[in-house]
Design a protein around this motif. Structure first.
Motif, PDB file in Angstrom:
ATOM      1  N   ARG A 120       0.833  -1.200   0.000  1.00 14.14           N
ATOM      2  CA  ARG A 120       0.000   0.000   0.000  1.00 14.14           C
ATOM      3  C   ARG A 120       0.873   1.257   0.000  1.00 14.14           C
ATOM      4  NH1 ARG A 120      -5.097  -1.343   0.276  1.00 14.14           N
ATOM      5  NH2 ARG A 120      -5.689  -3.324   1.224  1.00 14.14           N
ATOM      6  N   VAL A 121       0.363   2.300  -0.645  1.00 13.01           N
ATOM      7  CA  VAL A 121       1.192   3.489  -0.833  1.00 13.01           C
ATOM      8  C   VAL A 121       1.544   4.164   0.484  1.00 13.01           C
ATOM      9  CG1 VAL A 121       0.365   3.910  -3.172  1.00 13.01           C
ATOM     10  CG2 VAL A 121      -0.849   4.931  -1.243  1.00 13.01           C
ATOM     11  N   ASP A 122       0.669   4.044   1.499  1.00 16.15           N
ATOM     12  CA  ASP A 122       0.985   4.682   2.771  1.00 16.15           C
ATOM     13  C   ASP A 122       2.022   3.903   3.559  1.00 16.15           C
ATOM     14  OD1 ASP A 122      -1.171   2.925   2.621  1.00 16.15           O
ATOM     15  OD2 ASP A 122      -2.126   3.656   4.436  1.00 16.15           O
ATOM     16  N   GLU A 123       2.477   2.761   3.038  1.00 15.55           N
ATOM     17  CA  GLU A 123       3.543   1.986   3.669  1.00 15.55           C
ATOM     18  C   GLU A 123       4.885   2.167   2.967  1.00 15.55           C
ATOM     19  OE1 GLU A 123       2.081  -1.966   3.385  1.00 15.55           O
ATOM     20  OE2 GLU A 123       0.574  -1.722   4.973  1.00 15.55           O
ATOM     21  N   LEU A 124       4.907   2.979   1.914  1.00 13.17           N
ATOM     22  CA  LEU A 124       6.131   3.152   1.132  1.00 13.17           C
ATOM     23  C   LEU A 124       7.096   4.116   1.811  1.00 13.17           C
ATOM     24  CD1 LEU A 124       4.684   3.524  -2.486  1.00 13.17           C
ATOM     25  CD2 LEU A 124       5.544   1.448  -1.383  1.00 13.17           C
ATOM     26  N   SER A 125       8.377   3.844   1.670  1.00 15.42           N
ATOM     27  CA  SER A 125       9.392   4.799   2.097  1.00 15.42           C
ATOM     28  C   SER A 125       9.381   5.990   1.132  1.00 15.42           C
ATOM     29  CB  SER A 125      10.769   4.143   2.079  1.00 15.42           C
ATOM     30  OG  SER A 125      11.136   3.807   0.747  1.00 15.42           O
ATOM     31  N   GLY A 126      10.099   7.048   1.515  1.00 16.22           N
ATOM     32  CA  GLY A 126      10.162   8.217   0.632  1.00 16.22           C
ATOM     33  C   GLY A 126      10.744   7.876  -0.722  1.00 16.22           C
ATOM     34  N   GLY A 127      11.790   7.037  -0.729  1.00 14.31           N
ATOM     35  CA  GLY A 127      12.405   6.658  -1.990  1.00 14.31           C
ATOM     36  C   GLY A 127      11.481   5.833  -2.864  1.00 14.31           C
ATOM     37  N   MET A 128      10.749   4.904  -2.256  1.00 14.08           N
ATOM     38  CA  MET A 128       9.821   4.079  -3.033  1.00 14.08           C
ATOM     39  C   MET A 128       8.683   4.920  -3.587  1.00 14.08           C
ATOM     40  SD  MET A 128       9.764   0.599  -0.731  1.00 14.08           S
ATOM     41  CE  MET A 128       8.904  -0.394  -1.951  1.00 14.08           C
ATOM     42  N   ALA A 129       8.250   5.930  -2.837  1.00  5.82           N
ATOM     43  CA  ALA A 129       7.205   6.823  -3.347  1.00  5.82           C
ATOM     44  C   ALA A 129       7.701   7.591  -4.575  1.00  5.82           C
ATOM     45  CB  ALA A 129       6.758   7.793  -2.258  1.00  5.82           C
ATOM     46  N   ARG A 130       8.970   8.012  -4.562  1.00 10.62           N
ATOM     47  CA  ARG A 130       9.525   8.694  -5.735  1.00 10.62           C
ATOM     48  C   ARG A 130       9.598   7.730  -6.922  1.00 10.62           C
ATOM     49  NH1 ARG A 130      12.746  12.925  -3.522  1.00 10.62           N
ATOM     50  NH2 ARG A 130      11.643  13.632  -1.660  1.00 10.62           N
ATOM     51  N   LEU A 131       9.960   6.468  -6.657  1.00 14.03           N
ATOM     52  CA  LEU A 131      10.005   5.484  -7.739  1.00 14.03           C
ATOM     53  C   LEU A 131       8.607   5.243  -8.311  1.00 14.03           C
ATOM     54  CD1 LEU A 131      12.515   2.905  -6.245  1.00 14.03           C
ATOM     55  CD2 LEU A 131      12.921   4.443  -8.175  1.00 14.03           C
ATOM     56  N   LEU A 132       7.602   5.225  -7.451  1.00 12.22           N
ATOM     57  CA  LEU A 132       6.230   5.090  -7.944  1.00 12.22           C
ATOM     58  C   LEU A 132       5.857   6.304  -8.787  1.00 12.22           C
ATOM     59  CD1 LEU A 132       3.601   3.588  -8.124  1.00 12.22           C
ATOM     60  CD2 LEU A 132       2.960   4.517  -5.870  1.00 12.22           C
ATOM     61  N   GLY A 133       6.349   7.480  -8.391  1.00 11.09           N
ATOM     62  CA  GLY A 133       6.124   8.666  -9.216  1.00 11.09           C
ATOM     63  C   GLY A 133       6.749   8.522 -10.589  1.00 11.09           C
ATOM     64  N   LEU A 134       7.949   7.934 -10.665  1.00 14.20           N
ATOM     65  CA  LEU A 134       8.572   7.680 -11.966  1.00 14.20           C
ATOM     66  C   LEU A 134       7.735   6.712 -12.786  1.00 14.20           C
ATOM     67  CD1 LEU A 134      12.399   7.291 -11.236  1.00 14.20           C
ATOM     68  CD2 LEU A 134      11.201   9.279 -12.148  1.00 14.20           C
ATOM     69  N   ALA A 135       7.204   5.677 -12.122  1.00 13.13           N
ATOM     70  CA  ALA A 135       6.350   4.730 -12.829  1.00 13.13           C
ATOM     71  C   ALA A 135       5.123   5.434 -13.388  1.00 13.13           C
ATOM     72  CB  ALA A 135       5.939   3.602 -11.882  1.00 13.13           C
ATOM     73  N   GLN A 136       4.516   6.284 -12.579  1.00  8.69           N
ATOM     74  CA  GLN A 136       3.342   7.031 -13.043  1.00  8.69           C
ATOM     75  C   GLN A 136       3.699   7.921 -14.224  1.00  8.69           C
ATOM     76  OE1 GLN A 136       2.606  10.526 -12.658  1.00  8.69           O
ATOM     77  NE2 GLN A 136       0.548  10.306 -13.487  1.00  8.69           N
ATOM     78  N   ALA A 137       4.915   8.487 -14.206  1.00  9.33           N
ATOM     79  CA  ALA A 137       5.331   9.369 -15.296  1.00  9.33           C
ATOM     80  C   ALA A 137       5.485   8.623 -16.613  1.00  9.33           C
ATOM     81  CB  ALA A 137       6.649  10.061 -14.931  1.00  9.33           C
ATOM     82  N   LEU A 138       5.774   7.335 -16.556  1.00  8.00           N
ATOM     83  CA  LEU A 138       5.960   6.554 -17.782  1.00  8.00           C
ATOM     84  C   LEU A 138       4.659   6.153 -18.446  1.00  8.00           C
ATOM     85  CD1 LEU A 138       8.852   4.172 -16.658  1.00  8.00           C
ATOM     86  CD2 LEU A 138       8.980   5.911 -18.453  1.00  8.00           C
ATOM     87  N   ILE A 139       3.560   6.236 -17.726  1.00  7.84           N
ATOM     88  CA  ILE A 139       2.278   5.802 -18.266  1.00  7.84           C
ATOM     89  C   ILE A 139       1.899   6.660 -19.472  1.00  7.84           C
ATOM     90  CG2 ILE A 139      -0.203   5.628 -17.779  1.00  7.84           C
ATOM     91  CD1 ILE A 139       0.600   5.017 -14.856  1.00  7.84           C
TER      92      ILE A 139
END
Length: 246
Positions: A120-139
């Motif tokens: 779940r996103v509220d369990e992500l570290s700061g770095g993992m949240a940034r990586l998820l942001g990169l994933a979202q940017a690739l969509i």
């Protein structure tokens, strides 16, 4: 030579009496990883917002891709996602907003989150949240990805991973434009570095070329000398950001 995919021409913008851009021009090509650097308060974040279309210019023009579909992806310094969603659900949600199929597993694997798809996103570290942001940017496979301080506050290992992922995104013939105070990482990963100061883009080139031209060993010294040479006291270009970014 192909036309730039993102461009300022005679661009001006101010917050009241504070000038961010003063008749400034900049042309950025696809397939490059570009770092926009400068001191706190120099206007880096605002310049990104103007290029991405989140703010209008006061004068001048900005040119962006005109292809169909998603053209510019923007990742803020502190991305936020819907609480309770898993990492996979975030990508699937944003994927539902673009035309065509989105391979969620491939996107997550590409940024190093393949093993965290059900977290779940509220369990992500700061770095993992940034990586998820990169994933979202690739969509939607946008030709331009704009990242505002994607490694701010992160430990060196995860910061390097994010820079590596961003450089790989640019290798797919995409323009990736980031702001960063981490000049050591910029030296290693960026194809091109642009220094903003006093409303202008005052230095522009590859890290190696800028170092050679200035006869310096560190980009920090190159940039501090350039700012001081334009009538301002030398500033600590790679000081940690205060989060304002304006």
């Amino acid at each position: 030579m192909s036309d730039p995919v993102l461009e300022f021409e005679d661009a001006s913008f101010s917050f009241g009496e504070v000038t961010i851009l003063d008749d400034a021009s900049l042309a950025l090509d696809g397939g490059t990883f570009v770092a926009l650097v400068g001191a706190n308060g120099s206007g880096k974040t605002t310049a990104l917002e103007l290029l991405a279309g989140l703010r209008p210019l006061d004068a001048g023009t900005v040119t962006r891709p005109t292809t169909a579909g998603r053209t510019v992806a923007y990742l803020p310094q502190s991305p936020r996602f819907r609480p309770g969603f898993t990492v996979r659900e975030v990508v699937e949600f944003y994927g539902s907003l673009v035309e065509g199929e989105v391979d969620t597993d491939a996107i997550l694997a590409r940024v190093g989150l393949g093993g965290a798809a059900d977290r779940r996103v509220d369990e992500l570290s700061g770095g993992m949240a940034r990586l998820l942001g990169l994933a979202q940017a690739l969509i939607g496979d946008p030709p331009v990805v704009v990242l505002d301080e994607p490694t701010s506050g992160l430990d060196p290992d995860i910061a390097d991973h994010i820079f590596e992922a961003a450089a790989a995104m640019a290798a797919d013939d995409r323009l990736v434009l980031t702001t960063s105070h981490d000049l050591e990482a910029v030296s290693r990963y960026a194809d091109r570095v642009v220094l903003i100061a006093n409303g202008e883009f005052v230095l522009d080139g590859s890290p190696a070329a800028l170092l050679e031209q200035a006869g310096e060993e560190r980009l920090r010294d190159v940039f501090s000398a350039a700012v001081a040479g334009r009538g301002r006291e030398a500033v600590d270009i790679d000081a940690p950001t205060d989060g304002g970014g304006k």
